[in-house]
Design a protein around this motif. Structure first.
Motif, PDB file in Angstrom:
ATOM      1  N   ILE A  85      22.821  39.247  36.745  1.00 54.61           N
ATOM      2  CA  ILE A  85      22.280  39.730  35.696  1.00 54.61           C
ATOM      3  C   ILE A  85      20.869  38.963  35.411  1.00 54.61           C
ATOM      4  N   LEU A 130      16.238  39.849  35.698  1.00 52.51           N
ATOM      5  CA  LEU A 130      15.484  39.726  34.239  1.00 52.51           C
ATOM      6  C   LEU A 130      14.172  39.126  34.935  1.00 52.51           C
ATOM      7  N   PHE A 188      13.610  41.740  26.307  1.00 55.60           N
ATOM      8  CA  PHE A 188      14.037  41.235  27.589  1.00 55.60           C
ATOM      9  C   PHE A 188      13.244  42.359  28.691  1.00 55.60           C
ATOM     10  N   ILE A 198      17.407  46.033  33.708  1.00 50.54           N
ATOM     11  CA  ILE A 198      18.485  45.462  32.610  1.00 50.54           C
ATOM     12  C   ILE A 198      19.451  46.625  32.849  1.00 50.54           C
ATOM     13  N   ILE A 227      24.471  43.387  29.913  1.00 49.50           N
ATOM     14  CA  ILE A 227      23.327  42.608  29.279  1.00 49.50           C
ATOM     15  C   ILE A 227      24.291  41.680  28.077  1.00 49.50           C
ATOM     16  N   ILE A 275      24.997  38.297  29.038  1.00 46.33           N
ATOM     17  CA  ILE A 275      23.892  37.101  28.903  1.00 46.33           C
ATOM     18  C   ILE A 275      23.913  36.775  27.462  1.00 46.33           C
TER      19      ILE A 275
END
Length: 170
Positions: A65, A69, A140, A144, A149, A152
């Motif tokens: 993940i 980003l 962000f 994604i 998400i 995170i």
């Protein structure tokens, strides 16, 4: 054939212009507030996320993940919080961002916006929170996955991110 080409060209130019305007409005919001001493500002680059994803301390799913980003920007203020919240909210609503979810409870507002949607993958995810004590804007960027998400958010203790777990209607 020439008319078809011109039509396609016009649509492409319009789409590019709208996308550029969205980006500029949001970038301008961050730029304007980073020089204001009433705001705390944090920016994390793709290189930093890449370094974090290579760390041995995170589990494999979190690393995946984080690697997706491209950036994270955060603005936080404790002054004129509801004014900032309402101003930021109007910028998102007037620049083509899609509201994913809105939660209002105990005097606090949390809204998630996205842009660049392709199924459960978005190019930008915005978290905007506001109450009498503080207002926070997080952006962000990257590829994604909305299904992942929230992990995170939990890993970094991001206020409001846990609400993504409860999202059912996208």
């Amino acid at each position: 054939m020439k008319k078809l080409f011109l039509l396609i060209l016009n649509v492409a130019l319009f789409t590019t212009a709208v996308s550029f305007a969205q980006s500029n409005a949001i970038d301008k919001l961050f730029t304007d507030k980073t020089t204001n001493e009433d705001f705390n500002y944090v920016s994390i680059s793709a290189n930093m996320f890449s370094s974090i994803s290579k760390s041995n301390e995170n589990n494999a799913e979190i690393k995946e993940i984080i690697a997706s980003l491209k950036g994270l920007k955060v603005l936080k203020t404790e002054k004129n919080t509801l004014e900032f919240y309402n101003s930021a909210r109007s910028k998102f609503e007037n620049n083509g961002y899609q509201e994913l979810m809105s939660v209002k409870e105990k005097g606090s507002n949390v809204i998630f916006y996205s842009t660049g949607s392709n199924g459960n993958i978005v190019k930008e995810l915005i978290l905007l929170t506001g109450n009498k004590q503080n207002a926070v804007l997080m952006s962000f960027t990257g590829n994604i996955n909305l299904d992942k998400i929230s992990k995170i958010g939990k890993a970094f203790n991001i206020e409001g991110a846990e609400k993504l777990d409860n999202q059912k209607n996208r």
